[in-house]
Design a protein around this motif. Structure first.
Motif, PDB file in Angstrom:
ATOM      1  N   ARG A   1       0.956  -1.257  -0.042  1.00  0.00           N
ATOM      2  CA  ARG A   1      -0.084   0.056  -0.135  1.00  0.00           C
ATOM      3  C   ARG A   1       0.886   1.186   0.107  1.00  0.00           C
ATOM      4  O   ARG A   1       1.956   1.356   0.402  1.00  0.00           O
ATOM      5  CB  ARG A   1      -0.552   0.169   1.205  1.00  0.00           C
TER       6      ARG A   1
ATOM      7  N   TYR B   1      -5.120   2.196   5.229  1.00  0.00           N
ATOM      8  CA  TYR B   1      -5.770   0.590   5.249  1.00  0.00           C
ATOM      9  C   TYR B   1      -7.140   0.769   4.517  1.00  0.00           C
ATOM     10  O   TYR B   1      -7.826  -0.352   4.566  1.00  0.00           O
ATOM     11  CB  TYR B   1      -5.848   0.324   6.656  1.00  0.00           C
ATOM     12  N   THR B   2      -7.460   1.574   3.517  1.00  0.00           N
ATOM     13  CA  THR B   2      -8.617   2.039   2.923  1.00  0.00           C
ATOM     14  C   THR B   2      -8.790   0.965   1.726  1.00  0.00           C
ATOM     15  O   THR B   2      -9.830   0.781   1.017  1.00  0.00           O
ATOM     16  CB  THR B   2      -8.799   3.175   2.416  1.00  0.00           C
ATOM     17  N   LYS B   3      -7.607   0.541   1.262  1.00  0.00           N
ATOM     18  CA  LYS B   3      -7.516  -0.537  -0.004  1.00  0.00           C
ATOM     19  C   LYS B   3      -7.099  -1.739   0.365  1.00  0.00           C
ATOM     20  O   LYS B   3      -6.225  -1.695   1.193  1.00  0.00           O
ATOM     21  CB  LYS B   3      -6.866   0.284  -1.146  1.00  0.00           C
ATOM     22  N   LEU B   4      -7.248  -2.703  -0.395  1.00  0.00           N
ATOM     23  CA  LEU B   4      -6.531  -4.109  -0.174  1.00  0.00           C
ATOM     24  C   LEU B   4      -4.830  -3.708  -0.675  1.00  0.00           C
ATOM     25  O   LEU B   4      -4.734  -3.020  -1.649  1.00  0.00           O
ATOM     26  CB  LEU B   4      -7.157  -5.106  -1.366  1.00  0.00           C
TER      27      LEU B   4
ATOM     28  N   ASP C   1      -2.361  -7.924   4.593  1.00  0.00           N
ATOM     29  CA  ASP C   1      -3.869  -8.553   4.334  1.00  0.00           C
ATOM     30  C   ASP C   1      -3.831 -10.268   4.442  1.00  0.00           C
ATOM     31  O   ASP C   1      -4.556 -10.923   3.818  1.00  0.00           O
ATOM     32  CB  ASP C   1      -4.516  -8.287   3.007  1.00  0.00           C
TER      33      ASP C   1
ATOM     34  N   ASN D   1     -10.162  -7.334   5.589  1.00  0.00           N
ATOM     35  CA  ASN D   1     -10.840  -5.981   5.189  1.00  0.00           C
ATOM     36  C   ASN D   1     -12.296  -5.692   5.428  1.00  0.00           C
ATOM     37  O   ASN D   1     -13.036  -4.784   5.258  1.00  0.00           O
ATOM     38  CB  ASN D   1     -10.479  -5.375   3.707  1.00  0.00           C
ATOM     39  N   GLU D   2     -13.075  -6.935   5.871  1.00  0.00           N
ATOM     40  CA  GLU D   2     -14.398  -7.058   6.112  1.00  0.00           C
ATOM     41  C   GLU D   2     -14.726  -6.718   7.435  1.00  0.00           C
ATOM     42  O   GLU D   2     -14.263  -7.553   8.315  1.00  0.00           O
ATOM     43  CB  GLU D   2     -14.998  -8.370   5.558  1.00  0.00           C
TER      44      GLU D   2
ATOM     45  N   ALA E   1      -9.503   0.064   8.800  1.00  0.00           N
ATOM     46  CA  ALA E   1      -9.220  -1.057   8.467  1.00  0.00           C
ATOM     47  C   ALA E   1     -10.427  -1.781   7.652  1.00  0.00           C
ATOM     48  O   ALA E   1     -10.222  -3.043   6.888  1.00  0.00           O
ATOM     49  CB  ALA E   1      -9.052  -2.080   9.683  1.00  0.00           C
ATOM     50  N   TYR E   2     -11.500  -1.212   7.479  1.00  0.00           N
ATOM     51  CA  TYR E   2     -12.716  -1.691   6.590  1.00  0.00           C
ATOM     52  C   TYR E   2     -12.979  -0.777   5.557  1.00  0.00           C
ATOM     53  O   TYR E   2     -12.399   0.156   5.459  1.00  0.00           O
ATOM     54  CB  TYR E   2     -13.687  -1.939   7.750  1.00  0.00           C
ATOM     55  N   LYS E   3     -14.016  -1.337   4.634  1.00  0.00           N
ATOM     56  CA  LYS E   3     -14.335  -0.453   3.515  1.00  0.00           C
ATOM     57  C   LYS E   3     -15.215   0.549   4.070  1.00  0.00           C
ATOM     58  O   LYS E   3     -15.749   0.581   5.083  1.00  0.00           O
ATOM     59  CB  LYS E   3     -14.962  -1.373   2.727  1.00  0.00           C
TER      60      LYS E   3
END
Length: 408
Positions: free
Chosen positions: A225, A231-234, A257, A357-358, A406-408
């Motif tokens: 990243r 941490y907004t994207k994989l 990840d 990320n979920e 950490a998540y979407k």
């Protein structure tokens, strides 16, 4: 800075434990004024009788599982837990070189090594060749480590605006001077941890890796990243795969990840020399066992409580069992619990594996303890700490240091 601690402050708790380190062997940290000349520096070391024999070593950790240097959470008691579950390589929390040179005891405590850490390194952060080189020379004569890592991945403003961490990716002249200077004074391999770049759509790593190889770096870890992404994207493992070729023959480790053995397997298929695990270890330190045994472990709530109990015992051994040591252990336990609550038990998942990320859904566990451990509330984390360390002091409050999205 490693995953999962993107916004953690630089101050850290210190203490002593069994193992090796400058403090344990009676070497007091020294002030910068004592380092005005190389001759004075060596006179000081000889006076202390701490001159280390010169030795050349190679760092061969291909295929090993590497626990990331995690600010705040990657303390010695946590690393002991991960070693027990199968981590092969460990690294101390990021230490700021100027703090070490100024003799800050809490910073020196970050360099402590437990005897179970058979492959152990320390990570330094700094922005200037002179202080980084002086610090490396000091460490070379006072601590026993297998490698020294330069932090070129820290995204926080406090570090970035001073020219350290990720900022070094855009300061190649300074970066080169730091690497070459440290390499000259170290008897152990020098490694570097970087990100894909600073801006989200401007990848720099593939251009930087050949330079690092030529400057004498033994190994690089690439977090997939950019600084802007946090941490907004994989993590971009396709880009990491491209970078493997750019780094060759220098080993490249990948980071980002990894929360299951399937994630680790896919990562290794990119051709990386190995994987570094950060947030995945905070969510479930038994991940190292799962990867090595290629299975999903439906660990029970009582087994997880036993892991926390071991951590508190290690913490009391490391930070002390007096009132101050108990509360320091409690606060580091609570920092860890703020990550552990994101774990969803294997037996309750609708599909395997859990994705990092979920956002975990609210769920009732199979028993009271499992439900309590899933709580996102600090009051419930405090309740768990009281099971292990007794009641909290009056007016006790807790707020996690990390603010990573950490998540979407």
């Amino acid at each position: 800075m490693a995953e999962g601690a993107a916004e953690a402050p630089l101050e850290n708790g210190g203490g002593c434990d069994s193992g090796t380190g400058a403090l344990e062997r009676g070497v007091a940290p020294i002030k910068p004024q004592y380092l005005t000349t190389k001759e004075q520096f060596h006179e000081f070391l000889e006076a202390k009788g701490q001159e280390k024999p010169c030795r050349e070593t190679e760092l061969d950790i291909r295929g090993k599982l590497y626990l990331a240097p995690l600010t705040t959470c990657g303390n010695l008691p946590f690393r002991r837990i991960c070693k027990r579950f199968g981590a092969d390589v460990t690294c101390g929390e990021m230490a700021v070189c100027t703090n070490l040179l100024q003799g800050q005891m809490s910073e020196w405590a970050l360099l402590k090594r437990h005897q179970c850490e058979d492959v152990f390194g320390v990570q330094l952060e700094g922005a200037f060749p002179d202080t980084m080189t002086k610090c490396a020379e000091l460490l070379n004569h006072t601590v026993e480590v297998d490698f020294v890592d330069i932090n070129v991945g820290c995204p926080i403003d406090l570090v970035y605006k001073k020219g350290g961490g990720c900022a070094l990716m855009n300061r190649l002249a300074k970066f080169q001077q730091i690497v070459r200077g440290m390499n000259q004074v170290l008897d152990v391999p020098l490694t570097v941890k970087i990100r894909t770049g600073v801006q989200e759509r401007v990848n720099l790593a593939h251009r930087l890796l050949p330079e690092l190889r030529d400057w004498g770096v033994a190994l690089v870890t690439l977090h997939g990243r950019s600084r802007e992404q946090r941490y907004t994207k994989l993590a971009d493992w396709e880009y990491i795969e491209q970078c493997v070729k750019a780094a060759s023959p220098m080993p490249l480790f990948g980071n980002g990840d990894i929360l299951s053995f399937e994630d680790a397997n896919r990562a290794m298929q990119t051709g990386v020399a190995g994987v570094m695990i950060a947030r995945g270890a905070l969510l479930k330190p038994w991940l190292f066992t799962e990867i090595k045994e290629q299975r999903h472990w439906d660990i029970s709530s009582s087994e997880r409580l036993d892991v926390l109990r071991d951590f508190t015992n290690y913490g009391l051994e490391h930070w002390g069992s007096d009132t101050q040591g108990v509360e320091k252990t409690r606060r580091f336990l609570l920092q860890w619990l703020s990550f552990l609550c994101r774990y969803v038990p294997v037996g309750l998942l609708e599909r395997l594996p859990q994705r990092i990320n979920e956002r975990p859904p609210y769920y009732l566990g199979r028993d009271y303890l499992e439900t309590l451990m899933a709580s996102q509330k600090a009051d419930d984390w405090i309740r768990i700490s009281e099971m292990l360390l007794g009641p909290v002091p009056p007016n006790f409050t807790f707020l996690p240091k990390h603010k990573a999205n950490a998540y979407k």
